[in-house]
Design a protein around this motif. Structure first.
Motif, PDB file in Angstrom:
ATOM      1  N   MET A   1      28.291  -6.423  82.310  1.00 19.15           N
ATOM      2  CA  MET A   1      28.285  -7.778  81.802  1.00 19.15           C
ATOM      3  C   MET A   1      27.198  -8.615  82.488  1.00 19.15           C
ATOM      4  N   LEU A   2      26.997  -8.381  83.770  1.00 14.88           N
ATOM      5  CA  LEU A   2      25.970  -9.093  84.518  1.00 14.88           C
ATOM      6  C   LEU A   2      24.575  -8.766  83.989  1.00 14.88           C
ATOM      7  N   LEU A   3      24.366  -7.508  83.597  1.00 17.36           N
ATOM      8  CA  LEU A   3      23.082  -7.093  83.040  1.00 17.36           C
ATOM      9  C   LEU A   3      22.787  -7.819  81.728  1.00 17.36           C
ATOM     10  N   LEU A   4      23.796  -7.961  80.869  1.00 18.03           N
ATOM     11  CA  LEU A   4      23.618  -8.683  79.607  1.00 18.03           C
ATOM     12  C   LEU A   4      23.324 -10.158  79.835  1.00 18.03           C
ATOM     13  N   ALA A   5      24.014 -10.755  80.790  1.00 21.75           N
ATOM     14  CA  ALA A   5      23.779 -12.161  81.106  1.00 21.75           C
ATOM     15  C   ALA A   5      22.357 -12.368  81.641  1.00 21.75           C
ATOM     16  N   THR A   6      21.904 -11.475  82.490  1.00 26.00           N
ATOM     17  CA  THR A   6      20.549 -11.569  83.030  1.00 26.00           C
ATOM     18  C   THR A   6      19.513 -11.388  81.927  1.00 26.00           C
ATOM     19  N   TRP A   7      19.780 -10.467  80.998  1.00 21.24           N
ATOM     20  CA  TRP A   7      18.885 -10.229  79.877  1.00 21.24           C
ATOM     21  C   TRP A   7      18.754 -11.487  79.009  1.00 21.24           C
ATOM     22  N   LEU A   8      19.882 -12.127  78.723  1.00 19.29           N
ATOM     23  CA  LEU A   8      19.864 -13.353  77.926  1.00 19.29           C
ATOM     24  C   LEU A   8      19.153 -14.496  78.657  1.00 19.29           C
ATOM     25  N   ILE A   9      19.369 -14.596  79.940  1.00 18.42           N
ATOM     26  CA  ILE A   9      18.700 -15.633  80.736  1.00 18.42           C
ATOM     27  C   ILE A   9      17.189 -15.422  80.718  1.00 18.42           C
ATOM     28  N   ASN A  10      16.749 -14.172  80.852  1.00 16.75           N
ATOM     29  CA  ASN A  10      15.317 -13.884  80.814  1.00 16.75           C
ATOM     30  C   ASN A  10      14.726 -14.196  79.443  1.00 16.75           C
ATOM     31  N   ALA A  11      15.488 -13.913  78.372  1.00 20.23           N
ATOM     32  CA  ALA A  11      15.015 -14.238  77.025  1.00 20.23           C
ATOM     33  C   ALA A  11      14.909 -15.756  76.847  1.00 20.23           C
ATOM     34  N   LEU A  12      15.866 -16.500  77.386  1.00 17.50           N
ATOM     35  CA  LEU A  12      15.803 -17.959  77.306  1.00 17.50           C
ATOM     36  C   LEU A  12      14.623 -18.511  78.106  1.00 17.50           C
ATOM     37  N   ALA A  13      14.347 -17.902  79.248  1.00 17.17           N
ATOM     38  CA  ALA A  13      13.184 -18.317  80.039  1.00 17.17           C
ATOM     39  C   ALA A  13      11.894 -18.066  79.269  1.00 17.17           C
ATOM     40  N   LEU A  14      11.831 -16.953  78.549  1.00 18.98           N
ATOM     41  CA  LEU A  14      10.658 -16.666  77.728  1.00 18.98           C
ATOM     42  C   LEU A  14      10.520 -17.670  76.591  1.00 18.98           C
ATOM     43  N   LEU A  15      11.641 -18.082  76.005  1.00 17.57           N
ATOM     44  CA  LEU A  15      11.598 -19.058  74.927  1.00 17.57           C
ATOM     45  C   LEU A  15      11.150 -20.435  75.408  1.00 17.57           C
ATOM     46  N   ALA A  16      11.344 -20.732  76.670  1.00 12.51           N
ATOM     47  CA  ALA A  16      10.929 -22.022  77.225  1.00 12.51           C
ATOM     48  C   ALA A  16       9.427 -22.076  77.507  1.00 12.51           C
ATOM     49  N   LEU A  17       8.796 -20.918  77.678  1.00 14.69           N
ATOM     50  CA  LEU A  17       7.376 -20.888  78.044  1.00 14.69           C
ATOM     51  C   LEU A  17       6.441 -21.581  77.051  1.00 14.69           C
ATOM     52  N   PRO A  18       6.574 -21.372  75.737  1.00 17.08           N
ATOM     53  CA  PRO A  18       5.627 -22.039  74.821  1.00 17.08           C
ATOM     54  C   PRO A  18       5.674 -23.561  74.882  1.00 17.08           C
ATOM     55  N   TYR A  19       6.793 -24.124  75.315  1.00 15.55           N
ATOM     56  CA  TYR A  19       6.889 -25.573  75.445  1.00 15.55           C
ATOM     57  C   TYR A  19       6.175 -26.091  76.694  1.00 15.55           C
ATOM     58  N   LEU A  20       5.951 -25.204  77.652  1.00 16.81           N
ATOM     59  CA  LEU A  20       5.318 -25.594  78.913  1.00 16.81           C
ATOM     60  C   LEU A  20       3.861 -25.146  79.011  1.00 16.81           C
ATOM     61  N   ILE A  21       3.570 -23.988  78.423  1.00 17.90           N
ATOM     62  CA  ILE A  21       2.204 -23.457  78.391  1.00 17.90           C
ATOM     63  C   ILE A  21       1.869 -23.182  76.932  1.00 17.90           C
ATOM     64  N   HIS A  22       0.914 -23.899  76.395  1.00 21.17           N
ATOM     65  CA  HIS A  22       0.622 -23.805  74.963  1.00 21.17           C
ATOM     66  C   HIS A  22      -0.149 -22.543  74.592  1.00 21.17           C
ATOM     67  N   SER A  23      -0.637 -21.806  75.555  1.00 17.16           N
ATOM     68  CA  SER A  23      -1.367 -20.577  75.257  1.00 17.16           C
ATOM     69  C   SER A  23      -0.464 -19.354  75.218  1.00 17.16           C
ATOM     70  N   VAL A  24       0.844 -19.560  75.386  1.00 16.26           N
ATOM     71  CA  VAL A  24       1.834 -18.485  75.264  1.00 16.26           C
ATOM     72  C   VAL A  24       2.687 -18.795  74.041  1.00 16.26           C
ATOM     73  N   LYS A  25       2.817 -17.822  73.142  1.00 14.58           N
ATOM     74  CA  LYS A  25       3.585 -18.013  71.910  1.00 14.58           C
ATOM     75  C   LYS A  25       4.590 -16.889  71.743  1.00 14.58           C
ATOM     76  N   ILE A  26       5.801 -17.261  71.310  1.00 14.62           N
ATOM     77  CA  ILE A  26       6.848 -16.287  70.996  1.00 14.62           C
ATOM     78  C   ILE A  26       7.389 -16.650  69.623  1.00 14.62           C
ATOM     79  N   ASP A  27       7.430 -15.669  68.718  1.00 13.17           N
ATOM     80  CA  ASP A  27       7.782 -15.945  67.333  1.00 13.17           C
ATOM     81  C   ASP A  27       9.262 -16.224  67.113  1.00 13.17           C
ATOM     82  N   SER A  28      10.146 -15.483  67.798  1.00  8.20           N
ATOM     83  CA  SER A  28      11.576 -15.639  67.519  1.00  8.20           C
ATOM     84  C   SER A  28      12.401 -15.255  68.747  1.00  8.20           C
ATOM     85  N   PHE A  29      13.712 -15.514  68.628  1.00  6.95           N
ATOM     86  CA  PHE A  29      14.626 -15.137  69.710  1.00  6.95           C
ATOM     87  C   PHE A  29      14.713 -13.620  69.846  1.00  6.95           C
TER      88      PHE A  29
END
Length: 113
Positions: A1-29
């Protein structure tokens, strides 16, 4: 369960990047989930080998060369996964640094014991 939570947290961190650095783009969740897995595998398998091979340069730069290695791995994953785009090398270094900070912060805040 901890592995899944960490995976989701890392995906959320990746989704936050385009809002902070405009040269990084992610198409979807879904792309963010895939990038989190691939980045995890690359960090688990390739990073220790690269750190060992570049140990003299890392020691001479007082550890700053690790930022370059992290940026190269981030950029490599961007070239491997469709839907994840990084504009260039320095964008990858900044994105990797910011991704690490966001991921560490979220993990610390959400997964306290």
């Amino acid at each position: 369960m901890l592995l899944l939570a960490t995976w989701l947290i890392n995906a959320l961190a990746l989704l936050a990047l385009p809002y902070l650095i405009h040269s990084v783009k992610i198409d979807s969740f879904g792309t963010a989930l895939l990038v989190a897995v691939v980045l995890g595998f690359v960090n688990t398998i390739l990073r220790p080998i690269l750190l060992l091979l570049t140990l003299p340069v890392t020691l001479l730069s007082m550890g700053l060369f690790i930022f370059i290695i992290n940026g190269l791995m981030f950029w490599m994953v961007a070239n491997m996964v469709n839907g994840f785009h990084v504009a260039g090398f320095w964008s990858a270094v900044g994105g990797a640094l910011l991704y690490s900070v966001i991921s560490w912060t979220l993990t610390t805040l959400l997964l306290q014991k």
